[in-house]
Design a protein around this motif. Structure first.
Motif, PDB file in Angstrom:
ATOM      1  N   PHE B   4       0.832  -1.213   0.000  1.00 35.73           N
ATOM      2  CA  PHE B   4       0.000   0.000   0.000  1.00 35.73           C
ATOM      3  C   PHE B   4       0.856   1.247   0.000  1.00 35.73           C
ATOM      4  CE2 PHE B   4      -3.971  -1.686  -0.166  1.00 35.73           C
ATOM      5  CZ  PHE B   4      -4.025  -2.837   0.595  1.00 35.73           C
ATOM      6  N   ILE B   6       3.550   1.597  -1.580  1.00 35.80           N
ATOM      7  CA  ILE B   6       3.920   1.833  -2.978  1.00 35.80           C
ATOM      8  C   ILE B   6       2.754   2.407  -3.750  1.00 35.80           C
ATOM      9  CG2 ILE B   6       4.441   0.634  -5.129  1.00 35.80           C
ATOM     10  CD1 ILE B   6       6.239  -1.190  -3.498  1.00 35.80           C
ATOM     11  N   THR B   8       0.258   4.169  -2.732  1.00 37.37           N
ATOM     12  CA  THR B   8      -0.051   5.576  -2.457  1.00 37.37           C
ATOM     13  C   THR B   8       1.020   6.477  -3.066  1.00 37.37           C
ATOM     14  OG1 THR B   8       0.997   5.211  -0.355  1.00 37.37           O
ATOM     15  CG2 THR B   8      -1.394   5.282  -0.373  1.00 37.37           C
ATOM     16  N   GLN B  12       0.313   9.455  -5.671  1.00 37.09           N
ATOM     17  CA  GLN B  12       0.701  10.849  -5.503  1.00 37.09           C
ATOM     18  C   GLN B  12       1.424  11.364  -6.727  1.00 37.09           C
ATOM     19  OE1 GLN B  12       2.901  10.677  -1.863  1.00 37.09           O
ATOM     20  NE2 GLN B  12       1.428  12.000  -0.851  1.00 37.09           N
ATOM     21  N   LYS B  13       2.280  10.491  -7.267  1.00 34.48           N
ATOM     22  CA  LYS B  13       3.090  10.940  -8.399  1.00 34.48           C
ATOM     23  C   LYS B  13       2.236  11.182  -9.633  1.00 34.48           C
ATOM     24  CE  LYS B  13       7.840   9.857  -7.903  1.00 34.48           C
ATOM     25  NZ  LYS B  13       8.995   9.203  -8.482  1.00 34.48           N
ATOM     26  N   ILE B  17      -3.520  10.785 -13.765  1.00 37.99           N
ATOM     27  CA  ILE B  17      -4.186   9.655 -14.428  1.00 37.99           C
ATOM     28  C   ILE B  17      -5.624   9.467 -13.943  1.00 37.99           C
ATOM     29  CG2 ILE B  17      -3.991   7.215 -14.985  1.00 37.99           C
ATOM     30  CD1 ILE B  17      -1.016   7.499 -14.279  1.00 37.99           C
TER      31      ILE B  17
END
Lengths: 368, 465
Positions: B4, B6, B8, B12-13, B17
């Motif tokens: 999780f 990763i 999130t 964020q990045k 999308i």
């Protein structure tokens, strides 16, 4: 954003319920199927679906073989998705179209050979020639695709080549449509000795040929990746492109080779498609492409053995699933739900093992 | 836990999308709801079109009604409005057929049949007939609806010859008929568009809809009788591809087959685009049918014919199909040898169309001269008859007054509903209460050799009724 402990457990809880529900549903279907095979009159079979049909042993085996043949094809296409993902970290959606071009090339060359009379006289040689030609055409297509569409985007965020690949996919489809027209391209008739049921387990010769060809291609690819210098370079680039280039590996060359090998595998798959179904349309690459992509994800994307295993899993599941799990549960029109079954496999595998059956978290994922 | 983390981070990045996806979703929802609006409210365009249609002629009519009987014996009571064609203008009718895409082989001959009929028929009361731009039904509900909206936007249009596909007619028929126009289809065969022959209208029947093609209930019955009585097979199965036409025909076959005493061992659906038919065929094989009827289209039908003999339990099963599979590409395959095909009776012989005095040979000669090829599908004659029926109806419901031609929409419908014993190139046409006008003759042909497909097409082994 950091999830709190409470939210995390709630999500976990929900996922666990989903996993259990999916497995229970499959389990119930299987139990109903077995109950029905053991004795079609027992109460459990009747409770699940009163008019359940009863597969004979041979029919069951034929379904498995048909699923394996179809799955081997998905697996071969999936290798191309998986290799490109391993090296570049993006999904090349146009790969299904490369497969379609292979099948179309096969249809054209084999009918030309049949016109010349060579197809019947010397089938094995002709088939080899067709396979080689199709592999060459697909390799060239994949390499040009990389050069024209993807290399200019190297180093851009992954989303950009992904969208580009969808565009390339439409371009190739319509290119073939304009080039060859909307009609079906058919393969000439296969020789009798191939299509008839072989004495060995009474399996149709074409399906055996498809399975054998897929196995040969798979072994060849394994040798290339694991035992040659090129393969070593590919694995190095997949591990870390920057470090690989510092070690003196020409990363661009390796990427081109990866596309070429993936294209060649799609070319083989295209011919296998032709052998199985005898005809091909310009849209034929779309659904197998999507299913092969699912197969790559199911097996663990980036893992070559996993791609083949994922392909076989999806192929057998969509062949058996409707009649072995859905029918005994009393779902109406199960044969129309083949595609739903195939994609349900993807969802269920991801629920239970998010990185795929043989998947491991790739270092590249952590990098981005 | 780490997973999780990763997730999130990734989210964020790439906040862009989900935003993009959400926007796409909103747009597609909007597009869908718009489409649905049109779907749910076929009355909307009618509501605007029909009153105007009635008002426009209402103005000249009261002033000219007292004049001493300018109408003569033209049919109609004016209840659907009267269309006035000024001197020098043409009478507007339309062709709505599948003229692009994979089903163009069916729609093009339909459209050409209309063009030939108009040329042969000549003027009506000295006014020429204008077909306008040929419209495309795309063989889909969306295509039928879009084209129908184009048609009803022009209030001068009297009638439409079309659609090619039943699926398109379901969407087009309410729009066209509610605008007061008539619609005559040369190749719709779904029972839902007319009736079940027992006085019950089909769920998509609209007053003002007519057709010169057969009703699939007849084709299903023909095949059922042929399989049971002629071939002596008492257990049969059917396969469809989910399309309303194929599903309806498979069901009609199954019902009729049970009625004559046979046993239907299963009706199974596949999807358009499927290639591996083994699971569906295996499902059918468990019932051990002696015959398998698959009224679908290429390329799915090709795969069924090729794969059926390889499925355990279907090795000796007799394969049968409808006219959808009666295309040269399929007949040339060895897999199709020995199959039976049902379809409309195409033995037109010396039938003469009473509107133009032409017979089938003359029309075919004109067709080849005009278009450089022979028709690619069976319904050109039905289309020719549909067009002359429409032109005859217009002639019977119109009159000339002060140099203008007046056409009574209600009269056109009255003429068509009263058609009885009309001599058409496809046979004797009589319209029933729900728009079925065809001669309803079905034949079954036997395909003996892939080397001589023309011989097979004429090899009629059974006629129904």
């Amino acid at each position: 954003m950091q999830l709190t402990a409470k939210q995390r457990t709630r999500v976990d809880w929900f996922l666990t319920i989903l996993r259990v529900a999916a497995l229970v549903l499959i389990g119930a279907g299987l139990v109903a199927f077995v109950a029905q095979v053991v004795d079609s009159n027992n109460p459990f079979a009747r409770w699940a679906n009163p008019d359940a049909i009863n597969l004979t042993g041979r029919q069951f085996r034929d379904l498995v073989v048909a699923g394996l043949a179809q799955g081997a094809m998905y697996g071969l296409i999936a290798l191309g998705y998986s290799m490109v993902y391993g090296v570049l970290g993006f999904i090349n959606f146009a790969h299904g179209e490369v497969f379609m071009i292979g099948a179309v090339t096969g249809a054209i060359t084999s009918s030309k050979l049949a016109e010349a009379g060579a197809w019947e006289d010397n089938f094995v040689l002709c088939l080899l020639l067709v396979v080689v030609l199709s592999m060459v055409v697909c390799t060239i297509t994949a390499v040009i695709m990389e050069r024209v569409a993807y290399r200019p985007l190297r180093g851009k965020p992954r989303l950009i080549p992904l969208i580009t690949s969808i565009g390339v996919s439409f371009f190739l489809q319509n290119f073939i449509l304009v080039l060859l027209g909307p009609g079906t391209k058919t393969y000439p008739r296969m020789p009798e000795w191939l299509t008839e049921k072989r004495t060995f387990l009474e399996i149709q010769g074409t399906r055996l040929l498809v399975l054998a060809a897929a196995a040969v291609a798979m072994v060849g690819l394994w040798y290339l990746v694991e035992r040659t210098k090129t393969g070593k370079a590919m694995r190095a680039v997949a591990e870390d492109a920057e470090i690989a280039s510092l070690m003196g590996i020409d990363v661009n060359r390796v990427i081109v080779k990866t596309f070429a090998v993936g294209g060649a595998m799609a070319g083989v798959a295209g011919i296998l498609w032709g052998l199985l179904f005898n005809s091909v349309l310009h849209t034929a690459g779309f659904l197998p492409g999507i299913k092969a992509f699912s197969a790559a994800v199911v097996g663990g994307i980036g893992n070559l053995g996993g791609s083949m295993a994922g392909g076989l899993t999806i192929g057998v599941a969509e062949s058996l699933g409707p009649l072995v799990i859905l029918e005994p549960l009393g779902v109406s029109g199960p044969s129309q739900l083949r595609d739903a079954v195939a994609f349900s496999v993807l969802i269920i595998v991801l629920l239970v093992r998010p990185s795929g059956i043989f998947g491991e978290r790739l270092p590249s994922e952590e990098r981005t | 836990m780490n997973r999780f983390g990763i997730l999130t981070k990734a989210r964020q990045k790439r906040r862009g999308i989900p935003l993009l996806l959400a926007l796409l979703a909103v747009f597609s929802l909007l597009a869908m709801s718009c489409g649905n609006d049109d779907d749910d409210a076929p009355a909307a365009p009618e509501a605007t079109a029909a009153p105007e249609a009635t008002q426009a002629p209402a103005a000249p009519e009261p002033t000219e009604a007292p004049a001493p009987d300018p109408r003569g014996d033209a049919l109609g009571d004016g209840s659907l409005g009267i269309v006035t064609v000024s001197t020098g203008e043409g009478i507007q009718i339309r062709s709505l057929n599948a003229i692009s895409g994979p089903v163009a082989f069916l729609g093009l001959p339909n459209q050409r049949g209309v063009e030939l009929a108009i040329a042969d028929y000549g003027d009506i009361h000295g006014f020429s007939v204008d077909l306008g731009t040929p419209l495309d039904d795309l063989c889909s509900a969306e295509g039928g609806q879009a084209a129908a909206q184009t048609i009803v936007a022009d209030e001068q249009v009297i009638g439409v010859v079309g659609t090619s596909c039943s699926g398109a007619a379901v969407a087009a028929s309410p729009l066209v008929t509610q605008a007061g126009m008539v619609m005559i289809s040369p190749s719709n065969t779904s029972p839902a568009l007319t009736s079940d022959f027992e006085g019950n209208p089909g769920e998509s029947y609209n007053v003002g809809y007519y057709r010169t093609a057969h009703n699939d209930l007849v084709q299903g019955a023909a095949m059922a009788n042929f399989v049971f009585s002629e071939l002596g097979i008492s257990a049969a199965a059917a396969l469809h591809d989910g399309d309303p036409y194929t599903q309806g025909l498979a069901q009609a076959f199954s019902n009729a087959y049970e009625e004559v005493g046979g046993t239907t061992t299963g009706i199974v659906g596949i999807n358009k685009g499927d290639t591996d038919m083994v699971p569906a065929l295996t499902e059918l094989a468990t019932g051990s049918p002696g015959a398998l009827f698959f009224p679908i289209f290429p390329p799915e039908g090709d795969h069924v014919a090729a794969q059926a003999p390889t499925v355990s339990g279907l090795e000796g099963t007799q394969l049968l199909a409808a006219d959808g599979m009666l295309v040269d590409g399929f007949l040339e395959l060895a897999d199709s040898e020995g199959m039976y095909f049902s379809g409309p009776d195409l033995r037109f012989g010396s039938n003469v169309n009473q509107g133009t005095g032409r017979n089938a040979d003359q029309i075919l000669a004109a067709y080849e001269a005009a278009y450089g090829e022979l028709p690619s599908a069976a319904f050109w004659g039905h289309s020719y008859d549909a067009a002359t029926l429409l032109l005859d109806a217009i002639a019977a419901a119109s009159w000339v007054e002060d140099g203008d031609l007046h056409i009574d929409r209600a009269g056109v419908r009255q003429y068509l509903s009263e058609v009885s014993g009309y001599s058409g190139v496809t046979g004797s046409l009589s319209c029933d209460d729900f728009g079925d006008c065809a001669s309803q003759k079905i034949t079954v042909i036997h395909h003996e050799s892939a080397a001589d497909i023309e011989a097979s097409k004429n090899n009629v082994v059974y006629a129904y009724p």
